[in-house]
Design a protein around this motif. Structure first.
Motif, mmCIF file in Angstrom:
data_model
loop_
_atom_site.group_PDB
_atom_site.id
_atom_site.type_symbol
_atom_site.label_atom_id
_atom_site.label_comp_id
_atom_site.label_asym_id
_atom_site.label_seq_id
_atom_site.Cartn_x
_atom_site.Cartn_y
_atom_site.Cartn_z
ATOM 1 N N ILE A 85 0.841 -1.319 0.028
ATOM 2 C CA ILE A 85 -0.001 -0.068 0.048
ATOM 3 C C ILE A 85 0.796 1.218 -0.018
ATOM 4 O O ILE A 85 1.648 1.445 0.834
ATOM 5 C CB ILE A 85 -0.675 -0.049 1.271
ATOM 6 N N PHE A 86 0.795 2.084 -0.945
ATOM 7 C CA PHE A 86 1.604 3.292 -1.176
ATOM 8 C C PHE A 86 0.884 4.576 -1.181
ATOM 9 O O PHE A 86 0.100 4.705 -2.040
ATOM 10 C CB PHE A 86 2.452 2.991 -2.419
ATOM 11 N N GLU A 87 0.688 5.206 -0.001
ATOM 12 C CA GLU A 87 0.204 6.622 -0.176
ATOM 13 C C GLU A 87 1.155 7.761 -0.756
ATOM 14 O O GLU A 87 0.655 8.792 -0.972
ATOM 15 C CB GLU A 87 -0.474 6.929 1.277
ATOM 16 N N LYS A 88 2.389 7.410 -0.501
ATOM 17 C CA LYS A 88 3.384 8.136 -1.105
ATOM 18 C C LYS A 88 4.189 7.711 -2.191
ATOM 19 O O LYS A 88 4.344 6.508 -2.204
ATOM 20 C CB LYS A 88 4.360 8.693 0.203
ATOM 21 N N ARG A 89 4.802 8.316 -3.274
ATOM 22 C CA ARG A 89 5.240 7.823 -4.249
ATOM 23 C C ARG A 89 6.783 7.523 -3.650
ATOM 24 O O ARG A 89 7.017 7.532 -2.618
ATOM 25 C CB ARG A 89 5.741 8.790 -5.232
ATOM 26 N N SER A 90 7.323 6.693 -4.559
ATOM 27 C CA SER A 90 8.572 5.876 -4.011
ATOM 28 C C SER A 90 9.322 5.324 -5.288
ATOM 29 O O SER A 90 8.596 4.887 -6.155
ATOM 30 C CB SER A 90 8.128 4.543 -3.041
ATOM 31 N N THR A 91 10.762 5.054 -5.062
ATOM 32 C CA THR A 91 11.597 4.554 -6.060
ATOM 33 C C THR A 91 12.073 3.385 -5.360
ATOM 34 O O THR A 91 11.711 2.213 -5.753
ATOM 35 C CB THR A 91 12.577 5.399 -6.758
ATOM 36 N N ARG A 92 12.849 3.340 -4.291
ATOM 37 C CA ARG A 92 13.623 2.412 -3.744
ATOM 38 C C ARG A 92 12.871 1.398 -2.932
ATOM 39 O O ARG A 92 12.690 0.332 -3.026
ATOM 40 C CB ARG A 92 14.853 3.085 -2.913
ATOM 41 N N THR A 93 11.960 1.919 -2.120
ATOM 42 C CA THR A 93 10.909 1.119 -1.382
ATOM 43 C C THR A 93 10.002 0.116 -2.304
ATOM 44 O O THR A 93 9.784 -0.823 -2.029
ATOM 45 C CB THR A 93 9.990 1.974 -0.665
ATOM 46 N N THR A 113 -3.206 4.997 -3.958
ATOM 47 C CA THR A 113 -4.406 5.515 -3.495
ATOM 48 C C THR A 113 -5.718 5.616 -4.380
ATOM 49 O O THR A 113 -6.742 5.594 -4.059
ATOM 50 C CB THR A 113 -4.155 7.160 -2.886
ATOM 51 N N GLN A 114 -5.187 5.247 -5.713
ATOM 52 C CA GLN A 114 -6.338 4.985 -6.788
ATOM 53 C C GLN A 114 -6.959 3.902 -6.645
ATOM 54 O O GLN A 114 -7.969 3.557 -6.904
ATOM 55 C CB GLN A 114 -5.549 5.210 -8.039
ATOM 56 N N ASP A 115 -6.179 2.849 -6.158
ATOM 57 C CA ASP A 115 -6.710 1.572 -5.743
ATOM 58 C C ASP A 115 -7.237 1.079 -4.181
ATOM 59 O O ASP A 115 -8.215 0.678 -4.290
ATOM 60 C CB ASP A 115 -5.720 0.364 -6.123
ATOM 61 N N HIS A 117 -7.994 3.397 -0.802
ATOM 62 C CA HIS A 117 -7.718 4.714 -0.132
ATOM 63 C C HIS A 117 -7.940 4.586 1.320
ATOM 64 O O HIS A 117 -9.099 4.398 1.782
ATOM 65 C CB HIS A 117 -8.687 5.593 -0.670
ATOM 66 N N LEU A 118 -7.134 4.333 2.210
ATOM 67 C CA LEU A 118 -7.169 3.945 3.670
ATOM 68 C C LEU A 118 -7.981 4.646 4.389
ATOM 69 O O LEU A 118 -7.864 5.869 4.525
ATOM 70 C CB LEU A 118 -5.536 3.896 4.184
ATOM 71 N N GLY A 119 -8.977 4.117 4.986
ATOM 72 C CA GLY A 119 -10.100 4.533 5.713
ATOM 73 C C GLY A 119 -10.989 5.496 5.206
ATOM 74 O O GLY A 119 -11.616 6.344 5.798
ATOM 75 N N VAL A 120 -11.062 5.758 3.825
ATOM 76 C CA VAL A 120 -11.955 6.596 3.415
ATOM 77 C C VAL A 120 -13.113 5.780 2.520
ATOM 78 O O VAL A 120 -14.214 5.848 2.839
ATOM 79 C CB VAL A 120 -11.283 7.288 2.117
ATOM 80 N N ASN A 121 -12.701 4.970 1.412
ATOM 81 C CA ASN A 121 -13.715 4.311 1.014
ATOM 82 C C ASN A 121 -14.036 2.805 1.725
ATOM 83 O O ASN A 121 -14.922 2.038 1.460
ATOM 84 C CB ASN A 121 -13.399 3.848 -0.568
ATOM 85 N N GLU A 122 -13.316 2.483 2.608
ATOM 86 C CA GLU A 122 -13.369 1.217 3.285
ATOM 87 C C GLU A 122 -12.380 1.676 4.692
ATOM 88 O O GLU A 122 -11.436 2.089 4.747
ATOM 89 C CB GLU A 122 -12.573 0.101 2.590
ATOM 90 N N SER A 123 -13.085 1.268 5.601
ATOM 91 C CA SER A 123 -12.366 1.409 7.240
ATOM 92 C C SER A 123 -11.123 0.645 7.297
ATOM 93 O O SER A 123 -11.083 -0.372 6.619
ATOM 94 C CB SER A 123 -13.417 0.998 8.208
ATOM 95 N N LEU A 124 -10.276 1.050 7.978
ATOM 96 C CA LEU A 124 -9.083 0.715 8.278
ATOM 97 C C LEU A 124 -9.152 -0.919 8.783
ATOM 98 O O LEU A 124 -8.340 -1.680 8.193
ATOM 99 C CB LEU A 124 -8.093 1.323 9.121
#
Length: 354
Positions: A85-93, A113-115, A117-124
């Motif tokens: 799950i990636f809310e932030k962009r990343s290269t190395r991770t 976040t397009q796939d 969205h933590l806690g928004v379209n479905e609860s954590l």
């Protein structure tokens, strides 16, 4: 309706309790190393003992030598899947996790976040339950540490912190592996952090003393690390008899050090603070002139991506810079984390000196 609700609550309790039981009993099972991390979460290195962190680095070194140097094929994660799950962009991770998990025979699933969205379209909670039934582990790169904590509480599978606003533990594992490879040991080294009191520094504060490493920190006034984290680090420093020093003077922090470390001055989400931060960090650029204050064997680390104002080209591309070896080691250390949390693997090669 009442029956269904009761079943759901019972299921939640079972998931939580079963995970706790796995962590309690399996972490105590004897192995070749007397360390077994299977079923654990990795949210912060504060939750790991010195021997457990050393075990992760040993496993990373073992996998790197067996796979890269000896050309062995080790499908240790065959049949297992990982939710990323990636809310932030990343290269190395992203690349280190995807390629590393696949190299070990597993199947990584990348979710933005397009796939999801933590806690928004479905609860954590719902997300944790669903992912627990579909995958074997979750690596999450998020904004809030509290989101990771809740995922770990509700999930019955290991949750790994791929970065949060509070900590970046998998980066620090790569840093320590790089230093161990370069110096041949970690105990007694002095690390100097020159920069922002951010998540990377927090992870060093939670772990350096456990290896017997000293830490000198320079941050501008108003950009110090979390005082609660500093308090824990001070306790570690006393426990392991190491030096922990804070200042606002970069040259003072660099004095006699083995390792100069910095990071971005403007993390993701802080773009509006750029002008203020650039002014506050004047004089914090790492240069060869600053290196004259350090020990004769000093080296440089940066988790990347790097900006020229943080470190000049002369240092960044010099033989003292270990940044590209450090970047590669992100792969071997995250592989070690996944193997350790998901299998009963024990390193086959000799334990390095720490």
């Amino acid at each position: 309706m009442l029956f269904n609700l009761r079943n759901l609550l019972n299921a939640a309790t079972l998931r939580k309790s079963s995970k706790q039981l796995v962590q309690h009993f399996r972490s105590g099972q004897p192995t070749q190393t007397n360390v077994n991390l299977k079923g654990r979460d990795l949210l912060t290195l504060q939750n790991y003992t010195a021997e457990e962190i050393k075990y992760l680095l040993w496993t990373a070194s073992d996998l790197k030598q067996r796979i890269k140097d000896k050309g062995e094929y080790l499908p240790l994660l065959q049949g297992k899947s990982l939710a990323m799950i990636f809310e932030k962009r990343s290269t190395r991770t992203r690349l280190s996790t995807e390629t590393g998990f696949a190299l070990l025979g597993g199947h990584p699933c990348f979710l933005t976040t397009q796939d999801i969205h933590l806690g928004v379209n479905e609860s954590l909670t719902d997300t944790a339950w669903v992912l627990s039934s579909l995958t074997n582990a979750v690596l999450a790169r998020v904004y809030k540490q509290s989101d990771l904590d809740l995922l770990a509480k509700e999930a019955s599978i290991p949750i790994v912190n791929g970065l949060s606003d509070s900590y970046h533990p998998i980066q620090i594992l790569a840093d320590y592996l790089t230093l161990q490879e370069h110096y041949g040991y970690l105990k007694g080294l002095t690390i100097s952090w020159i920069g922002d009191g951010n998540n990377v520094l927090n992870s060093i504060l939670m772990s350096a003393a456990k290896f017997g490493m000293h830490l000198r920190v320079a941050t501008p006034k108003g950009f110090e690390p979390d005082p609660n984290i500093v308090k824990v680090a001070e306790e570690y420093s006393k426990e392991y008899s190491t030096e922990l020093f804070f200042t606002t003077d970069p040259l003072e922090a660099a004095s006699g050090t083995n390792v100069l470390v910095t990071d971005t001055w403007i993390s993701m989400g802080q773009e509006k603070e750029k002008a203020e931060r650039m002014k506050a960090f004047q004089g914090y650029q790492i240069t060869m002139q600053m290196g004259k204050q350090a020990a004769s064997d000093w080296t440089f680390l940066h988790c990347l991506p790097r900006k020229p104002e943080e470190v000049d080209d002369e240092v960044f591309y010099s033989p003292r810079s270990l940044v590209f070896q450090e970047a590669e080691n992100r792969k071997w250390t995250i592989m070690a984390v996944m193997v350790s949390l998901l299998t009963d693997y024990s390193p086959q090669l000799q334990k390095p000196t720490f």
